[in-house]
Design a protein around this motif. Structure first.
Motif, PDB file in Angstrom:
ATOM      1  N   ALA A 225      14.350 -15.985  17.613  1.00  0.00           N
ATOM      2  CA  ALA A 225      12.984 -15.900  18.112  1.00  0.00           C
ATOM      3  C   ALA A 225      12.602 -17.075  18.995  1.00  0.00           C
ATOM      4  CB  ALA A 225      12.014 -15.798  16.938  1.00  0.00           C
ATOM      5  N   LEU A 226      13.367 -18.175  18.910  1.00  0.00           N
ATOM      6  CA  LEU A 226      13.100 -19.343  19.745  1.00  0.00           C
ATOM      7  C   LEU A 226      13.679 -19.193  21.152  1.00  0.00           C
ATOM      8  CD1 LEU A 226      13.981 -22.177  17.199  1.00  0.00           C
ATOM      9  CD2 LEU A 226      11.720 -21.302  17.758  1.00  0.00           C
ATOM     10  N   GLU A 227      14.573 -18.239  21.316  1.00  0.00           N
ATOM     11  CA  GLU A 227      15.331 -18.124  22.563  1.00  0.00           C
ATOM     12  C   GLU A 227      14.662 -17.184  23.558  1.00  0.00           C
ATOM     13  OE1 GLU A 227      19.190 -16.831  21.363  1.00  0.00           O
ATOM     14  OE2 GLU A 227      19.613 -18.644  20.193  1.00  0.00           O
ATOM     15  N   ILE A 228      14.898 -17.458  24.830  1.00  0.00           N
ATOM     16  CA  ILE A 228      14.450 -16.575  25.907  1.00  0.00           C
ATOM     17  C   ILE A 228      15.683 -16.179  26.705  1.00  0.00           C
ATOM     18  CG2 ILE A 228      12.933 -16.292  27.904  1.00  0.00           C
ATOM     19  CD1 ILE A 228      11.284 -18.628  26.903  1.00  0.00           C
ATOM     20  N   THR A 229      15.853 -14.901  26.947  1.00  0.00           N
ATOM     21  CA  THR A 229      16.961 -14.473  27.803  1.00  0.00           C
ATOM     22  C   THR A 229      16.640 -14.824  29.250  1.00  0.00           C
ATOM     23  OG1 THR A 229      16.029 -12.281  28.195  1.00  0.00           O
ATOM     24  CG2 THR A 229      17.445 -12.551  26.248  1.00  0.00           C
ATOM     25  N   PRO A 230      17.656 -15.020  30.082  1.00  0.00           N
ATOM     26  CA  PRO A 230      17.380 -15.309  31.498  1.00  0.00           C
ATOM     27  C   PRO A 230      16.495 -14.252  32.162  1.00  0.00           C
ATOM     28  CG  PRO A 230      19.672 -15.755  31.000  1.00  0.00           C
ATOM     29  CD  PRO A 230      19.089 -15.100  29.767  1.00  0.00           C
ATOM     30  N   GLU A 231      16.659 -13.002  31.735  1.00  0.00           N
ATOM     31  CA  GLU A 231      15.880 -11.924  32.335  1.00  0.00           C
ATOM     32  C   GLU A 231      14.392 -12.032  32.014  1.00  0.00           C
ATOM     33  OE1 GLU A 231      20.086 -10.595  31.642  1.00  0.00           O
ATOM     34  OE2 GLU A 231      18.537 -11.569  30.419  1.00  0.00           O
ATOM     35  N   ASP A 232      14.063 -12.547  30.824  1.00  0.00           N
ATOM     36  CA  ASP A 232      12.674 -12.632  30.393  1.00  0.00           C
ATOM     37  C   ASP A 232      12.038 -13.987  30.699  1.00  0.00           C
ATOM     38  OD1 ASP A 232      12.658 -10.064  29.403  1.00  0.00           O
ATOM     39  OD2 ASP A 232      13.260 -10.662  27.382  1.00  0.00           O
ATOM     40  N   ASP A 233      12.825 -14.937  31.120  1.00  0.00           N
ATOM     41  CA  ASP A 233      12.331 -16.288  31.363  1.00  0.00           C
ATOM     42  C   ASP A 233      11.408 -16.317  32.576  1.00  0.00           C
ATOM     43  OD1 ASP A 233      12.375 -19.233  32.141  1.00  0.00           O
ATOM     44  OD2 ASP A 233      13.672 -19.270  30.381  1.00  0.00           O
ATOM     45  N   VAL A 234      10.415 -17.213  32.534  1.00  0.00           N
ATOM     46  CA  VAL A 234       9.530 -17.376  33.691  1.00  0.00           C
ATOM     47  C   VAL A 234      10.318 -17.850  34.917  1.00  0.00           C
ATOM     48  CG1 VAL A 234       8.893 -19.776  33.174  1.00  0.00           C
ATOM     49  CG2 VAL A 234       7.282 -18.306  34.400  1.00  0.00           C
ATOM     50  N   TYR A 235      11.484 -18.478  34.668  1.00  0.00           N
ATOM     51  CA  TYR A 235      12.337 -18.932  35.770  1.00  0.00           C
ATOM     52  C   TYR A 235      13.393 -17.894  36.150  1.00  0.00           C
ATOM     53  CZ  TYR A 235      10.197 -23.435  34.756  1.00  0.00           C
ATOM     54  OH  TYR A 235       9.286 -24.446  34.556  1.00  0.00           O
ATOM     55  N   ALA A 236      13.194 -16.661  35.741  1.00  0.00           N
ATOM     56  CA  ALA A 236      14.161 -15.599  36.024  1.00  0.00           C
ATOM     57  C   ALA A 236      14.518 -15.465  37.504  1.00  0.00           C
ATOM     58  CB  ALA A 236      13.648 -14.259  35.482  1.00  0.00           C
ATOM     59  N   PRO A 237      13.569 -15.618  38.444  1.00  0.00           N
ATOM     60  CA  PRO A 237      13.962 -15.499  39.857  1.00  0.00           C
ATOM     61  C   PRO A 237      15.061 -16.482  40.266  1.00  0.00           C
ATOM     62  CG  PRO A 237      11.579 -15.366  39.655  1.00  0.00           C
ATOM     63  CD  PRO A 237      12.104 -15.753  38.300  1.00  0.00           C
ATOM     64  N   ILE A 238      15.073 -17.659  39.629  1.00  0.00           N
ATOM     65  CA  ILE A 238      16.119 -18.645  39.915  1.00  0.00           C
ATOM     66  C   ILE A 238      17.365 -18.355  39.089  1.00  0.00           C
ATOM     67  CG2 ILE A 238      16.726 -21.095  39.804  1.00  0.00           C
ATOM     68  CD1 ILE A 238      13.717 -21.699  40.162  1.00  0.00           C
ATOM     69  N   LEU A 239      17.171 -18.170  37.788  1.00  0.00           N
ATOM     70  CA  LEU A 239      18.316 -17.982  36.885  1.00  0.00           C
ATOM     71  C   LEU A 239      19.123 -16.738  37.225  1.00  0.00           C
ATOM     72  CD1 LEU A 239      16.565 -18.877  33.504  1.00  0.00           C
ATOM     73  CD2 LEU A 239      18.257 -20.262  34.715  1.00  0.00           C
TER      74      LEU A 239
END
Length: 248
Positions: A225-239
């Protein structure tokens, strides 16, 4: 907060980590957190590789094997590898030669398992109820020079405090605000422990605001629950646009 870095003898491969803690820390107080650097955890586990040539190519091959995902060094102005390892975005997947006596030190094999083992041993040996363990490392952050601390694992307290639904001073309801207690403590601890020759791989933190202790290790679901996938991250456009190569 009261932050006290703790000096130890030089830690070597396959030393007994808890014996080092017992010798260096005569007392641990209730409602405190003991921070342990990932380097001494990995050294005591023997999670190292020998330096043979010391070349960039040698280190980069180790990074490729260790990283969950990585970007080739040819993409970097500095010939380093940006990598994701254990849910941390870091240079070279945490593989490090500093304070390592001619070895490449990797990250701990299973940081959360190590944290839970230390937590149980600390509670038993020191006879305390509320205590936390945090395994720290160092990382850089985008758009800023310098290193800061980061949390690889924690045990005995909630890593994040959820403040969604609370209201600010003008009555605005928080929509996304969560306070990452574990990361904040790691930043403070690493600043006090030092990064070079201080020889302070342990740190005690007392009088911690906002912390909520738990009488159990975090469950796999709580860790997830602490983790964010790259797809869901606010920085997804970069990641998501980076040329990642993946091992897992």
């Amino acid at each position: 907060m009261k932050i006290t870095p703790i000096k130890t003898p030089i830690v070597k491969v396959h030393d007994d980590l808890f014996e080092i803690i017992k010798a260096a820390v005569p007392e641990i107080k209730e409602n405190s957190v003991l921070v342990v650097t990932s380097k001494i955890v990995a050294l005591c586990e023997g999670n190292v590789a020998p330096v043979i040539t010391g070349s960039r190519a040698e280190k980069q091959q180790i990074v490729r094997a260790e990283a969950d995902a990585y970007i080739e060094p040819s993409e970097s102005k500095y010939d380093v590898m940006l990598a994701i390892k254990d849910q941390v975005l870091a240079v070279n997947a945490g593989v490090d030669m500093s304070n390592a006596d001619n070895q490449y030190v990797k990250l701990p094999k299973e940081s959360y398992k190590s944290a839970a083992g230390l937590w149980k041993a600390v509670k038993t040996h020191y006879g305390i109820k509320n205590v936390g363990i945090l395994i720290s490392d160092s990382k850089t952050i985008p758009l800023k020079w310098g290193t800061i601390g980061t949390a690889l694992a924690h045990c005995g307290f909630k890593g994040v405090r959820n403040r969604i639904g609370e209201k600010d001073i003008f009555g605005y309801e928080m929509q996304m605000t969560q306070v990452n207690i574990a990361e904040a403590l790691a930043v403070a601890a690493v600043l006090n422990m030092g990064e070079v020759a201080e020889q302070q791989p342990l740190c005690s933190i007392e009088d911690i605001p906002q912390i909520e202790f738990q009488d159990k290790p975090p469950t796999p679901e709580e860790i997830k629950a602490l983790e964010i996938t790259p797809e869901d991250d606010v920085y997804a456009p970069i990641l998501m646009s980076a040329p990642w190569k993946r091992n897992k």
